[in-house]
Motif scaffolding. Structure first.
Motif, short mmCIF file in Angstrom:
data_model
loop_
_atom_site.label_atom_id
_atom_site.label_comp_id
_atom_site.label_asym_id
_atom_site.label_seq_id
_atom_site.Cartn_x
_atom_site.Cartn_y
_atom_site.Cartn_z
N LYS A 1 41.56 45.18 43.35
CA LYS A 1 40.80 44.53 42.29
C LYS A 1 41.63 44.55 41.01
O LYS A 1 41.44 45.37 40.14
CB LYS A 1 39.46 45.24 42.08
N SER A 2 42.57 43.62 40.92
CA SER A 2 43.47 43.59 39.78
C SER A 2 42.88 42.82 38.60
O SER A 2 43.39 42.90 37.49
CB SER A 2 44.81 42.97 40.17
N GLU A 3 41.80 42.05 38.84
CA GLU A 3 41.12 41.32 37.77
C GLU A 3 39.61 41.57 37.90
O GLU A 3 38.87 40.74 38.43
CB GLU A 3 41.45 39.83 37.84
N PRO A 4 39.13 42.70 37.42
CA PRO A 4 37.76 43.12 37.70
C PRO A 4 36.69 42.63 36.73
O PRO A 4 35.52 42.90 36.93
CB PRO A 4 37.87 44.64 37.57
N TRP A 5 37.06 41.86 35.71
CA TRP A 5 36.15 41.67 34.58
C TRP A 5 34.89 40.88 34.94
O TRP A 5 33.81 41.21 34.48
CB TRP A 5 36.92 41.02 33.43
N SER A 6 35.00 39.83 35.73
CA SER A 6 33.80 39.07 36.10
C SER A 6 32.87 39.93 36.95
O SER A 6 31.64 39.86 36.80
CB SER A 6 34.18 37.79 36.85
N VAL B 1 48.35 48.12 38.69
CA VAL B 1 47.78 46.81 38.31
C VAL B 1 47.68 46.65 36.79
O VAL B 1 47.27 45.59 36.31
CB VAL B 1 46.40 46.58 38.96
N GLU C 1 48.44 42.56 29.44
CA GLU C 1 47.34 41.60 29.54
C GLU C 1 46.06 42.29 30.02
O GLU C 1 44.96 42.00 29.52
CB GLU C 1 47.72 40.47 30.51
N TYR C 2 46.20 43.18 30.99
CA TYR C 2 45.03 43.92 31.51
C TYR C 2 44.38 44.72 30.38
O TYR C 2 43.15 44.72 30.23
CB TYR C 2 45.48 44.86 32.64
N ARG D 1 42.69 42.26 27.74
CA ARG D 1 41.45 41.64 28.22
C ARG D 1 40.33 42.66 28.32
O ARG D 1 39.19 42.36 27.97
CB ARG D 1 41.69 40.97 29.57
N SER D 2 40.65 43.86 28.76
CA SER D 2 39.63 44.91 28.84
C SER D 2 39.10 45.25 27.46
O SER D 2 37.89 45.38 27.24
CB SER D 2 40.21 46.15 29.51
N GLN E 1 36.64 42.86 25.93
CA GLN E 1 35.29 42.95 26.46
C GLN E 1 34.65 44.32 26.21
O GLN E 1 33.56 44.60 26.70
CB GLN E 1 35.29 42.62 27.95
#
Length: 236
Positions: free
Chosen positions: A166-171, A189, A193-194, A197-198, A201
């Motif tokens: 789960k490298s893009e968990p935000w949704s 991961v 950028e990670y 973005r975290s 949010q």
């Protein structure tokens, strides 16, 4: 960037023992990470695996053993002779050690593959009894148990553990029935950028298990909130 000692200073002492936690305190770590299970007689104890065979001189599942049976085991000599006699600690023992400190506590519930009935209530009660609500983050790969925790205590900080898949968990995180405090991904991961973005949010980022200072340095500059590491001394 906070330095959080993974299972205590587990690079230098037997993991999840009081010796490892005390050593992390001596190294001036900013936080401690630990794993909890529940015994046959309902006590919350600190150990990573659901079976004691890797880190003690015994064998068997924690859920099938009483606290008295567990504390007869040697949880230190597998790591080194000078740690002979270390025991599997209870959560109460750990809380008594750190209650007077200012450390962040990352308490991971090991609720897979076995479900420990009633462990949520016991953890919440212990945190409140020791007046540690502001300093504890409860994390788990089992996100259902985190939902149960927040039902009991809506003010509890919750950390979502993820593996490399789960490298893009935000949704996914936005669809959960509770608000996460922090994301705890595998360090491989995590990049700038990670982190960005975290943060956009409202989530802190605490990757595991970061043991190389060179990996962390550029991400510390990028605003990484903390690292969970076996070697807190390498970063401090």
């Amino acid at each position: 960037m906070l330095i959080i000692a993974h299972r205590g200073a587990s690079g230098h002492a037997p993991e999840n023992t009081m010796a490892a936690f005390r050593l992390a305190l001596d190294m001036n770590a900013d936080g401690l990470e630990l794993d909890v299970h529940q015994t046959k007689d309902g006590e919350v104890v600190i150990c990573h695996d659901d079976d004691v065979k890797r880190t003690t001189n015994g064998q068997g599942l924690i859920q099938d053993m009483t606290l008295e049976e567990l504390q007869r085991l040697d949880a230190g000599s597998w790591y080194g002779e000078r740690f002979r006699g270390e025991k599997i600690p209870t959560l109460h023992e750990f809380m008594a050690l750190i209650a007077e400190t200012r450390l962040l506590i990352n308490l991971e519930i090991k609720n897979l593959p076995f479900y420990y009935k009633g462990i949520e209530e016991k953890i919440v009660r212990t945190v409140l009894e020791h007046d540690l609500l502001e300093r504890v983050v409860i994390s788990s790969f089992d996100h259902y148990v985190l939902a149960a925790i927040v039902e009991l205590e809506p003010r509890m900080k919750l950390g979502l553990l993820f593996g490399t898949s789960k490298s893009e968990p935000w949704s996914y995180v936005e669809q959960l029935p509770f608000r996460a405090y922090s994301l705890h991904p595998h360090y491989t991961v995590v990049n700038e950028e990670y982190i960005a973005r975290s943060h956009s949010q409202g989530y802190k980022v605490y990757p595991y298990t970061v043991n190389e200072r060179a990996w962390a340095e550029p991400l510390a500059i990028a605003g990484l909130d903390g690292v969970i590491t076996n070697y807190p001394d390498r970063f401090l």
